[in-house]
Design a protein around this motif. Structure first.
Motif, PDB file in Angstrom:
ATOM      1  N   ASN A  78       0.840  -1.192   0.000  1.00  0.00           N
ATOM      2  CA  ASN A  78       0.000   0.000   0.000  1.00  0.00           C
ATOM      3  C   ASN A  78       0.877   1.245   0.000  1.00  0.00           C
ATOM      4  O   ASN A  78       0.996   1.932   1.011  1.00  0.00           O
ATOM      5  N   PRO A  79       1.537   1.507  -1.156  1.00  0.00           N
ATOM      6  CA  PRO A  79       2.487   2.619  -1.170  1.00  0.00           C
ATOM      7  C   PRO A  79       1.780   3.968  -1.204  1.00  0.00           C
ATOM      8  O   PRO A  79       1.083   4.271  -2.163  1.00  0.00           O
ATOM      9  N   ARG A  80       1.923   4.747  -0.155  1.00  0.00           N
ATOM     10  CA  ARG A  80       1.262   6.030  -0.036  1.00  0.00           C
ATOM     11  C   ARG A  80       2.175   7.057   0.606  1.00  0.00           C
ATOM     12  O   ARG A  80       3.199   6.709   1.176  1.00  0.00           O
ATOM     13  N   GLU A  99       6.221  10.050 -11.073  1.00  0.00           N
ATOM     14  CA  GLU A  99       5.311   8.955 -10.712  1.00  0.00           C
ATOM     15  C   GLU A  99       5.715   7.675 -11.411  1.00  0.00           C
ATOM     16  O   GLU A  99       5.754   6.607 -10.813  1.00  0.00           O
ATOM     17  N   GLY A 100       6.024   7.829 -12.714  1.00  0.00           N
ATOM     18  CA  GLY A 100       6.426   6.656 -13.491  1.00  0.00           C
ATOM     19  C   GLY A 100       7.660   6.002 -12.890  1.00  0.00           C
ATOM     20  O   GLY A 100       7.740   4.756 -12.801  1.00  0.00           O
ATOM     21  N   LEU A 135       8.735   6.122  -9.799  1.00  0.00           N
ATOM     22  CA  LEU A 135       8.413   5.460  -8.539  1.00  0.00           C
ATOM     23  C   LEU A 135       7.642   4.169  -8.780  1.00  0.00           C
ATOM     24  O   LEU A 135       7.920   3.142  -8.170  1.00  0.00           O
ATOM     25  N   GLU A 136       6.685   4.232  -9.716  1.00  0.00           N
ATOM     26  CA  GLU A 136       5.899   3.032 -10.020  1.00  0.00           C
ATOM     27  C   GLU A 136       6.802   1.903 -10.489  1.00  0.00           C
ATOM     28  O   GLU A 136       6.659   0.749 -10.086  1.00  0.00           O
ATOM     29  N   ASN A 137       7.747   2.221 -11.367  1.00  0.00           N
ATOM     30  CA  ASN A 137       8.671   1.208 -11.870  1.00  0.00           C
ATOM     31  C   ASN A 137       9.456   0.558 -10.745  1.00  0.00           C
ATOM     32  O   ASN A 137       9.602  -0.668 -10.704  1.00  0.00           O
ATOM     33  N   GLN A 138       9.926   1.437  -9.859  1.00  0.00           N
ATOM     34  CA  GLN A 138      10.752   0.900  -8.783  1.00  0.00           C
ATOM     35  C   GLN A 138       9.945  -0.010  -7.874  1.00  0.00           C
ATOM     36  O   GLN A 138      10.393  -1.082  -7.480  1.00  0.00           O
ATOM     37  N   ILE A 139       8.722   0.436  -7.593  1.00  0.00           N
ATOM     38  CA  ILE A 139       7.891  -0.380  -6.700  1.00  0.00           C
ATOM     39  C   ILE A 139       7.502  -1.679  -7.385  1.00  0.00           C
ATOM     40  O   ILE A 139       7.473  -2.746  -6.766  1.00  0.00           O
ATOM     41  N   ARG A 140       7.278  -1.613  -8.702  1.00  0.00           N
ATOM     42  CA  ARG A 140       6.954  -2.831  -9.440  1.00  0.00           C
ATOM     43  C   ARG A 140       8.118  -3.829  -9.333  1.00  0.00           C
ATOM     44  O   ARG A 140       7.909  -5.022  -9.095  1.00  0.00           O
ATOM     45  N   LYS A 169       8.213  -5.388  -6.068  1.00  0.00           N
ATOM     46  CA  LYS A 169       7.150  -6.399  -5.948  1.00  0.00           C
ATOM     47  C   LYS A 169       7.544  -7.680  -6.671  1.00  0.00           C
ATOM     48  O   LYS A 169       7.278  -8.781  -6.206  1.00  0.00           O
TER      49      LYS A 169
END
Lengths: 435, 303
Positions: free
Chosen positions: A105-107, A126-127, A129-134, A137
Motif C-alpha cells: 500500500n504505497p502512499r 510517478e512513473g 516510482l511506479e517502476n521501482q515499486i513494481r 514487488k
C-alpha cells in the motif's frame, strides 16, 4: 446568359483585385508550413537545451534508487523538516519526500516545489516510482525479469486492400485517417468562408440599394447565379494557386533541405547508438512510401467536385438568407438551420465517419447532399465503392439544383424588401409568391 | 404612337391589392408626372414597367410593342431606393451598368467618358464611390440612368438628395433629353417639380388612377371661378359674384377674394366690378397641383 457572364466577370474581378485575396492566396500556403516548422524547431531546441532539474529527496524507506535519466537527484540526509528548511534557501527545483511505505500500500509520497510543476514532470516522477515499486514487488513475488519480458508481445498488423480487380494495395489507416480528417475540415471551412462571402455580397448590394438598379437590367436569378458562380471561380483559382504553390514548394524544400531535417539527423545519430531505432526509421520510410501511394489526382478531383457541389448547394441558401435580411447581425438567426447539417457532418467526421468509414450512418451521410461534401471527403481515402460515389455525386447535383430553385424564389422578393420583419413564415410567403 | 400604354394592370399581393385595373397612356416626348401618396402603388407600377415584377393581369405596350425582355435596354430607371457599388471605381461602375443594359464594352466606355466630360467630373473616373459625397454619387447615378440612351426614362423622386445647383443641372438635362425625343416619367411628391416640368400627369390613389390628363386640362377642370381683386373702398356681394373674404391693405385699399356666381367670362366680371369700384389688380386664382392633389386625396379618404 451573356448577362450572367458579365456579373461573373465583375464579381471575379472585384474579389481578385483586392489585396486581401492576394495576401490570403499567397501567404496561407506559406504560413501553415512555416508555423509548423517554427513550432517543431522551438520544441527541438527546448529539449536540446533543457538542463535537468535538481530534485532533493528525503528517503525514509531506504528503498529508493535514484534514476538520473530525467532529473538530477540529490539525497538530503536528515529529517523532512530540516530538508524543507534548506530547500527554501536553495536553488533546486523540488523536494521529494519518500516516507517509509508498505509495499502493498504505497502512499504518502509528497513533492514540494516553489512553482507549480507541469503534469509531464509529475508523470515522470510517478512513473519512476511506479517502476521501482513494481520491481520490488517482482522480487517479493519471486518473478524473474526474463519471465516478464517473454510475456510482453508486440504485434503490428499490415493491412492490404483487395480491390475487385484483385490488385493488392498496402494501406495504412492512420495515413487515410489523417487525409480524411484534413479534407473534411478543409471542406467545412471553405464552404463556410465562401458561403459567408456570398451572403455578405448580397447584403451589401441590398443595403447600398444598388440592387434595384441592377434588377431593372437583369433577372434576379441571373444576378444571384452570377454572384455565386463568380465567387466559385475565385475559389477555384485560389485552389489552383495553392496546389501549384504547395507542390512546388514542398518538392523544393524536400529536395533542398531533405537530408538536413533535424528529425532525420537525430534519427541518424540514434541509429548509431541504438540499433533498435533502425527499425523505427524503416517504419517512417514506409509511411512516407504509403503517402506516395495515395492517389492525389483522384483525391483532388473529388475534393474539387465536392467543394463546387457543396458550395453551390449552400451558396444558394446563403444568398437567400442575405436577400431576406438588412444586416449581417440579422442574418445570424437564419444561419443556424443552414449550419446544422454541416455541423452534423463535421462532428460525425470525428466521432464515427473516420472510425468506421463503411458503417451505414457514414455511408448515408456521404450520400445525403447536405452532409455529403464533408462526409464523403472523410471516407474517400478509405476507398468508396463506385456506386456510392456515383449516387452521392448525383444527389449532390440534384441537391444544389433544388436549393438554387428554392433560394431563387426567396431571393427575387427578398432583395426588394426593406425594413420588413422577417421570419420563416414571411419567407415561405415569398417563396409561394407569383412572379 | 404613344410611349407607353397600360391597360387594366392589376397586381395583387397576399394582403392587399397594389394596383387595381390601371389604365394609363403616356404620350411620346412628354414629361409625365406620376403622382400619388405613399403606398398608392406608384413603385409597384414602375417595377412592372421595368419588368422587375410581373403584373397579374393586363398588359403594357411600349412604343407600340408589347413589353418584353428586349425593352430593358430602351428604359432608363432611377429608383427611389438608389445606390451604387461602394467599392467600385466610378469608371468601372458606369461601364458595368451600361453593359448590363446591353451595350458592348467599347460603347459603354465611350458613352461613360462622354458623360463624365459633359458633367466636368473627369477626375472622378478612378475614384471609388465611397469616397464621393452624396451629391456627387447622385450625379454618377443619373449618368448611369441615361447613358445607354433610353427612349423611356423613369425617375423616382429624382431630386431628393440634390443641392439646388445640381437639381438645376439635372433639370436642364431632363429638358434636353425631352428635346431629343425621350419620354420621361416622373414619380414624385414634390408639386413644384410637377408644376414646372410636367406636361401630363396621372394621380394614383388607393391602387387606382383617379385623375389623368394634361396639366392644363386638369387645371381647367379644377377652376373654381375665384378671383383676387385689389380695389378702392369696401365691396359687397352682388348678383354676379359672392364675396369670399376681404382684407384692408392700407387707407381705403382692400384685397378681396370673390367667386363668380353665374357662368360668365372674366371680362364680364371686370366690367361689373369697374362699375361699383376702382379696380387696381385682378388675378384669377388657379388651383395649384398641390391643392388639386390634396383635395382629391383627402376627399377620397373621407368617403
Amino acid at each position: 446568359m451573356n448577362k450572367i457572364w458579365l456579373i461573373v466577370q465583375r464579381e471575379f474581378l472585384n474579389r481578385v483585385q483586392k489585396k486581401s485575396f492576394l495576401i490570403a492566396t499567397i501567404l496561407l500556403p506559406l504560413i501553415f508550413p512555416a508555423l509548423m516548422a517554427i513550432l517543431v524547431y522551438v520544441a527541438v531546441e527546448q529539449k536540446k537545451n533543457a538542463s535537468k532539474d535538481v530534485v532533493y529527496y528525503v528517503d525514509e524507506s531506504n528503498k529508493f534508487m535514484a534514476d538520473t535519466s530525467k532529473f538530477i537527484f540529490k539525497e538530503f540526509e536528515g529529517s523532512i523538516a530540516a530538508a524543507k528548511q534548506s530547500f527554501q534557501e536553495d536553488q533546486s527545483y523540488a523536494l521529494l519526500h519518500i516516507p517509509d511505505f508498505e509495499l502493498s500500500n504505497p502512499r504518502g509520497f509528497t513533492l514540494y516545489t516553489k512553482v507549480n510543476p507541469s503534469p509531464n514532470e509529475i508523470g515522470d516522477l510517478e512513473g519512476m516510482l511506479e517502476n521501482q515499486i513494481r520491481e520490488l514487488k517482482l522480487v517479493k513475488f519471486n518473478i524473474r525479469q526474463e519471465v516478464l519480458d517473454s510475456i510482453k508481445t508486440d504485434i503490428t498488423i499490415r493491412t492490404i486492400n483487395v480491390s475487385e480487380a484483385g490488385d493488392e494495395k498496402t494501406s495504412d489507416s492512420k495515413v487515410l485517417f489523417g487525409i480524411g480528417m484534413a479534407c473534411g475540415i478543409m471542406m467545412y471551412i471553405f464552404i463556410f468562408v465562401y458561403g459567408a462571402q456570398i451572403m455578405q455580397g448580397v447584403i451589401e448590394e441590398k443595403t447600398s440599394k444598388v440592387v434595384e438598379v441592377i434588377v431593372s437590367s437583369v433577372r434576379p436569378f441571373q444576378l444571384m447565379m452570377g454572384k455565386i458562380m463568380g465567387l466559385a471561380s475565385v475559389g477555384l483559382l485560389q485552389f489552383l494557386i495553392w496546389i501549384i504553390l504547395i507542390t512546388t514548394l514542398s518538392s523544393v524544400v524536400l529536395g533542398f533541405f531533405g537530408l538536413d531535417m533535424p528529425q532525420q539527423q537525430m534519427m541518424n545519430e540514434m541509429s548509431q547508438e541504438y540499433p533498435d531505432a533502425q527499425l523505427q526509421n524503416q517504419g517512417t520510410m514506409e509511411v512516407l512510401g504509403l503517402i506516395g501511394e495515395v492517389p492525389f489526382g483522384y483525391l483532388i478531383f473529388n475534393f474539387l467536385f465536392y467543394f463546387l457541389g457543396g458550395y453551390l448547394l449552400y451558396g444558394a441558401l446563403f444568398a437567400a438568407v442575405g436577400s431576406a435580411v438588412d444586416s449581417p447581425a440579422e442574418a445570424q438567426q437564419f444561419m443556424f438551420p443552414i449550419t446544422i447539417p454541416m455541423l452534423i457532418a463535421y462532428f460525425g467526421l470525428f466521432t464515427f465517419i473516420l472510425d468506421d468509414p463503411h458503417g451505414s450512418i457514414s455511408v448515408w451521410l456521404s450520400i445525403i447532399p447536405f452532409t455529403s461534401p464533408i462526409a464523403m471527403m472523410g471516407r474517400i481515402g478509405f476507398g468508396v465503392p463506385a456506386w456510392q460515389l456515383f449516387l452521392s455525386m448525383l444527389s449532390l447535383i440534384g441537391g444544389f439544383v433544388f436549393t438554387t430553385w428554392v433560394a431563387a424564389r426567396i431571393y427575387r422578393v427578398g432583395i426588394l424588401m426593406h425594413g420588413t420583419k422577417i421570419n420563416y413564415k414571411v419567407m415561405a410567403k415569398w417563396f409561394m409568391m407569383k412572379g | 404612337m404613344d410611349a407607353l400604354v397600360a391597360s387594366r394592370i392589376t397586381k395583387r399581393y397576399t394582403n392587399h391589392l397594389a394596383l387595381d385595373q390601371i389604365n394609363l397612356t403616356i404620350p411620346q416626348q412628354t414629361i409625365f408626372g406620376l403622382l400619388g401618396p405613399n403606398g398608392a402603388g406608384k413603385t409597384t407600377f414602375i417595377r412592372i414597367i421595368n419588368q422587375i415584377i410581373n403584373a397579374d393581369e393586363g398588359q403594357i405596350s411600349i412604343f407600340g410593342e408589347r413589353l418584353q425582355q428586349k425593352h430593358i435596354g430602351s428604359i432608363g430607371y432611377l429608383p427611389e431606393e438608389r445606390g451604387l457599388y461602394k467599392k467600385l471605381k466610378v469608371g468601372d461602375q458606369l461601364i458595368y451598368l451600361a453593359q448590363l443594359k446591353g451595350l458592348s464594352r467599347k460603347e459603354a466606355t465611350e458613352k461613360s467618358k462622354t458623360w463624365i466630360r459633359k458633367f466636368q467630373i473627369t477626375d472622378w473616373w478612378y475614384k471609388k464611390v465611397e469616397d464621393l459625397s452624396k451629391g456627387m454619387a447622385q450625379k454618377v447615378q443619373f449618368i448611369s440612368t441615361v447613358m445607354h440612351e433610353p427612349r423611356l426614362i423613369i425617375l423616382d423622386e429624382p431630386f431628393s438628395g440634390f443641392d439646388p445647383v445640381n437639381a438645376q443641372l439635372i433639370t436642364q438635362e431632363i429638358l434636353e433629353l425631352k428635346q431629343k425625343g425621350c419620354t420621361i416619367i416622373f414619380s414624385t411628391h414634390r408639386m413644384e417639380t410637377v408644376e414646372d416640368l410636367c406636361d401630363d400627369i396621372a394621380l394614383i390613389h388607393k391602387s387606382k388612377v383617379i385623375l389623368e390628363g394634361s396639366k392644363k386640362k386638369i387645371k381647367n377642370t379644377f377652376r373654381t371661378n375665384t378671383y383676387t381683386v385689389e380695389h378702392k373702398g369696401p365691396l359687397n356681394s352682388t348678383a354676379v359674384f359672392e364675396l369670399v373674404s376681404q382684407r384692408n391693405l392700407e387707407d381705403t385699399f382692400y384685397r378681396s377674394v370673390i367667386k363668380m356666381k353665374q357662368d360668365l367670362n372674366p371680362n364680364q366680371l371686370i366690367r361689373e366690378l369697374t362699375e361699383i369700384t376702382e379696380v387696381h389688380s385682378f388675378i384669377e386664382q388657379v388651383p395649384s397641383m398641390s391643392e388639386i392633389f390634396i383635395s382629391l386625396v383627402k376627399g377620397e379618404s373621407h368617403e
